[in-house]
Enzyme design. Structure first.
Site, PDB file in Angstrom:
ATOM      1  N   ARG A  10       0.822  -1.215   0.000  1.00 16.41           N
ATOM      2  CA  ARG A  10       0.000   0.000   0.000  1.00 16.41           C
ATOM      3  C   ARG A  10       0.858   1.268   0.000  1.00 16.41           C
ATOM      4  NH1 ARG A  10      -5.297  -1.371   3.793  1.00 16.41           N
ATOM      5  NH2 ARG A  10      -6.299  -2.725   2.277  1.00 16.41           N
ATOM      6  N   LYS A 171     -16.892 -17.653   4.153  1.00 18.36           N
ATOM      7  CA  LYS A 171     -18.338 -17.650   4.417  1.00 18.36           C
ATOM      8  C   LYS A 171     -19.165 -17.091   3.268  1.00 18.36           C
ATOM      9  CE  LYS A 171     -19.770 -16.606   8.607  1.00 18.36           C
ATOM     10  NZ  LYS A 171     -19.972 -15.770   9.794  1.00 18.36           N
ATOM     11  N   GLY A 321      -7.303  -8.212  -0.629  1.00 16.41           N
ATOM     12  CA  GLY A 321      -7.321  -9.142   0.507  1.00 16.41           C
ATOM     13  C   GLY A 321      -6.460 -10.373   0.319  1.00 16.41           C
ATOM     14  N   GLY A 344     -11.972  -4.945   2.030  1.00 18.77           N
ATOM     15  CA  GLY A 344     -13.387  -4.606   2.210  1.00 18.77           C
ATOM     16  C   GLY A 344     -13.893  -3.618   1.174  1.00 18.77           C
TER      17      GLY A 344
END
Length: 364
Positions: A10, A171, A321, A344
């Site tokens: 980043r 999930k 991610g 996110g």
């Protein structure tokens, strides 16, 4: 970790914007956050190691403030010369940052004439340093946000076809919004990772001790019924007794999963099946690994997908991610079109949501 930067992605991604501002003779005040110090000054969350790494990357000293909006920061800012760069201490040392407190945002805004937002990784948060400041200063995007929106935003608005999306991760509930948005836009959605077992259960398969998102079974059933030819689920998997580097594992068809075992990766037949869809595609958007790639035994599916995408004559977008970590780990970062810096944020953009940090920018 122990005051050392273990992943400078980043920092490097923000360099083009910072260098451009230096070349224009701007006085540059940088703000960022690290971890979750919950509004307290905690030394282990100091941005000092970031200033050190950034100095190295820029080839010039980055001045480090001892506070965020206090005396040290103000004094450094007042004495900045054109082309100089300073970094405020971790903005999350103030709880007002995550509260998006207007007075705190006003103090941050007092450091500059123009607000340049290049923090795509926090664009989905309405915080003082990402959204609040824009109420007090003209707000523009940096080159990184521009690039992220070009790939993650524009690609979905007018996708090249065939458009294939790969969804993995653990999930189903984390990916419901993304699945609902992409199923209307993509030609095919390939499902892997822990979330695939809830889809398999919805199809009536025994999944042993594999990860099950009980509350999402109905969602999986409905979407499989509504889009029977679009949602492609595994036909074989890797299963094991325990998740470790020393465990025994085997490959089995999904109709023969051992009731005492855990599914940890897609199998070779599934890799071959996925390849049939991927090799003819013109756009691939991938979010979420298809196995527990942190363990070498269970990394084959994710590794093979990286390899496939690297040799594809198509636009290949990696949605941040863990997927980004995998592409980098296996050395394919420069062989795909775009690796997102947002976890996110990229997920919410793929869901079709408006991101507060982006909405606050004037030139978008």
């Amino acid at each position: 970790e122990n005051k050392n930067i273990t992943d400078n992605r980043r920092i490097v991604a923000a360099l083009p914007t910072i260098k451009y501002l230096i070349e224009q003779g701007c006085k540059i005040v940088l703000s960022s956050h690290l971890g979750r110090p919950k509004g307290e000054f905690k030394k282990e969350f100091s941005l000092a190691p970031v200033a050190k790494e950034l100095s190295k990357q820029l080839g010039q000293e980055v001045l480090m403030a001892e506070d965020v909006v206090g005396e040290s920061a103000q004094k450094l800012a007042e004495n900045l010369q054109p082309g100089q760069v300073m970094l405020l201490e971790n903005v999350r040392f103030h709880k007002e940052e995550t509260d998006n407190d207007s007075e705190f945002a006003k103090k941050l805004a007092s450091f500059g004439d123009i607000f340049v937002n290049d923090a795509f990784g926090t664009a989905h948060r309405a915080h003082a340093s990402t959204e609040g400041v824009a109420h007090y200063l003209p707000a523009v995007s940096g080159f990184l946000i521009e690039k992220e929106l070009k790939f993650l935003g524009e690609a979905l608005q007018n996708p090249e076809r065939p458009f294939v999306s790969i969804l993995g991760g653990s999930k189903v509930s984390d990916k419901i919004g993304v699945t609902l948005n992409l199923v209307k836009k993509a030609d095919y959605i390939l499902i892997g990772g822990g979330m695939s077992f809830t889809f398999l259960r919805a199809k009536g398969y025994n999944i042993g001790k594999s990860l099950l998102d009980e509350d999402s079974i109905a969602f999986c059933t409905n979407i499989l019924n509504d889009y029977p030819n679009k949602i492609i689920i595994p036909i074989d998997i890797v299963e094991t007794n325990e998740i470790s580097n020393n465990s025994n594992y085997n490959i089995t068809d999904v109709s023969k999963i051992d009731e005492n075992k855990i599914g940890v990766d897609i199998g070779p037949k599934t890799i071959a099946l996925f390849k049939e869809y991927i090799e003819t595609s013109k756009l691939v958007v991938w979010n979420g690994p298809v196995g527990i790639f942190e363990y070498d035994h269970f990394a084959n599916g994710t590794k093979e997908l990286c390899k496939m995408l690297s040799s594809l004559d198509a636009t290949t977008i990696i949605g941040g991610g863990d997927t980004a970590a995998a592409v980098i780990k296996y050395g394919y970062k420069d062989k795909v079109t775009h690796v997102s810096t947002g976890g996110g944020a990229s997920l919410e953009l793929l869901e079709g949501k408006n991101l507060p940090g982006i909405e606050a920018i004037d030139n978008i």
